[in-house]
Write an enzyme that holds these catalytic residues in place. Structure first.
Site, PDB file in Angstrom:
ATOM      1  N   SER A 254      -9.464   4.489   5.814  1.00 24.37           N
ATOM      2  CA  SER A 254      -9.928   5.132   7.047  1.00 24.37           C
ATOM      3  C   SER A 254     -11.432   4.962   7.233  1.00 24.37           C
ATOM      4  CB  SER A 254      -9.587   6.627   7.029  1.00 24.37           C
ATOM      5  OG  SER A 254      -8.218   6.824   6.795  1.00 24.37           O
TER       6      SER A 254
HETATM    7  N1  SAM Z   1      -6.718   7.808   2.404  1.00 27.06           N
HETATM    8  C1  SAM Z   1      -6.579   6.378   2.295  1.00 27.06           C
HETATM    9  C2  SAM Z   1      -7.820   5.713   1.760  1.00 27.06           C
HETATM   10  O1  SAM Z   1      -8.799   6.408   1.483  1.00 27.06           O
HETATM   11  O2  SAM Z   1      -7.799   4.488   1.592  1.00 27.06           O
HETATM   12  C3  SAM Z   1      -6.148   5.742   3.574  1.00 27.06           C
HETATM   13  C4  SAM Z   1      -4.770   6.053   3.928  1.00 27.06           C
HETATM   14  S1  SAM Z   1      -3.952   4.989   5.057  1.00 27.06           S
HETATM   15  C5  SAM Z   1      -4.755   5.337   6.581  1.00 27.06           C
HETATM   16  C6  SAM Z   1      -2.417   5.896   5.164  1.00 27.06           C
HETATM   17  C7  SAM Z   1      -1.579   5.792   3.921  1.00 27.06           C
HETATM   18  O3  SAM Z   1      -0.492   6.706   4.040  1.00 27.06           O
HETATM   19  C8  SAM Z   1      -0.966   4.423   3.712  1.00 27.06           C
HETATM   20  O4  SAM Z   1      -1.348   3.913   2.466  1.00 27.06           O
HETATM   21  C9  SAM Z   1       0.541   4.688   3.783  1.00 27.06           C
HETATM   22  O5  SAM Z   1       1.303   3.859   2.924  1.00 27.06           O
HETATM   23  C10 SAM Z   1       0.600   6.132   3.363  1.00 27.06           C
HETATM   24  N2  SAM Z   1       1.815   6.854   3.744  1.00 27.06           N
HETATM   25  C11 SAM Z   1       2.523   6.820   4.889  1.00 27.06           C
HETATM   26  N3  SAM Z   1       3.570   7.658   4.813  1.00 27.06           N
HETATM   27  C12 SAM Z   1       3.528   8.245   3.589  1.00 27.06           C
HETATM   28  C13 SAM Z   1       4.332   9.204   2.905  1.00 27.06           C
HETATM   29  N4  SAM Z   1       5.425   9.764   3.463  1.00 27.06           N
HETATM   30  N5  SAM Z   1       3.975   9.555   1.656  1.00 27.06           N
HETATM   31  C14 SAM Z   1       2.888   9.017   1.060  1.00 27.06           C
HETATM   32  N6  SAM Z   1       2.098   8.103   1.641  1.00 27.06           N
HETATM   33  C15 SAM Z   1       2.407   7.724   2.902  1.00 27.06           C
END
Ligand code: SAM
Length: 208
Positions: free
Chosen positions: A52
């Site tokens: 993000s």
């Molecule tokens: N916080 C992260 C960083 O600092 O790099 C960025 C996160 S990215 C915008 C969103 C993440 O949420 C992705 O890696 C995706 O695979 C994960 N995601 C989506 N649905 C999810 C779920 N039900 N449980 C865990 N992770 C999930």
């Protein structure tokens, strides 16, 4: 990044600003993106996911009001960057990611940098009951609503910061606070664009 983006855009929590200044963001992005790591936008990290934008990470953590004795659930580990910043602020951080490869890469990066974060692979829409109750749940993926599991795993007075909205439509960042009677109050923190929270209490995986 802190002086040119976060402070001018209204981040005022000094603990968050100090934490963002300490975490080496360039070590959480692919090597060919390291030169852009501190720019004011998200970056690809593989598996179709992104790290993000720095301002949004700071805003989410500021609004979650994380204290030094707090236990926090970080949903959507991705690169592990937000988990590292959270670990600078909280006593205990559990970070959950649905993609096993992202989870294991993030766990390795966090361990190499000495961050004490428990990275687990699973469906974060179900929370992670093993470490509940949480003082804060911070999610970097858009949900249709606050999952029931998160309500159950939130301490009284606890905060949830999560994008709410459609997978390809309007989304807003929301702060929910749990009152003593179990009800959640909601504050709209403005429009955002996130990947979907895919899971049993999020969006169906077919919506990815
Ligand atoms: N916080 C992260 C960083 O600092 O790099 C960025 C996160 S990215 C915008 C969103 C993440 O949420 C992705 O890696 C995706 O695979 C994960 N995601 C989506 N649905 C999810 C779920 N039900 N449980 C865990 N992770 C999930």
């Amino acid at each position: 990044m802190v002086e040119r983006q976060l402070v001018p855009r209204g981040i005022v929590d000094q603990r968050v600003l100090d934490a963002m200044a300490r975490v080496p963001r360039h070590l959480f992005v692919p090597p060919d993106a390291a030169a852009y790591a501190y720019d004011d936008h998200p970056l690809p990290i593989g598996d179709g996911q992104t790290i993000s934008q720095p301002y949004i990470v700071a805003l989410m953590l500021q609004e979650a009001r994380i204290g030094p004795f707090d236990t926090v659930l970080d949903v959507g580990t991705g690169s592990g960057y937000a988990a590292a910043v959270t670990a600078e602020l909280a006593a205990r951080v559990v970070s959950i990611e649905r993609h096993p490869a992202l989870a294991s890469d993030a766990a390795a990066t966090l361990a190499a940098l000495g961050y004490d974060v428990s990275v687990v692979t699973g469906d974060g829409s179900l929370g992670w009951p093993e470490a509940a109750p949480y003082d804060a749940i911070v999610a970097a993926a858009t949900s249709p609503a606050v999952p029931e599991a998160w309500r159950d795993q939130l301490a009284v007075g606890g905060r949830v910061v999560v994008p709410i909205g459609r997978t390809r439509g309007a989304q807003h960042l929301a702060l929910f606070e749990r009152r003593a009677d179990g009800m959640l109050t909601e504050t709209n923190l403005g429009a955002v664009a996130f990947v979907p929270l895919l899971g049993e209490q999020g969006w169906p995986v077919e919506d990815a």
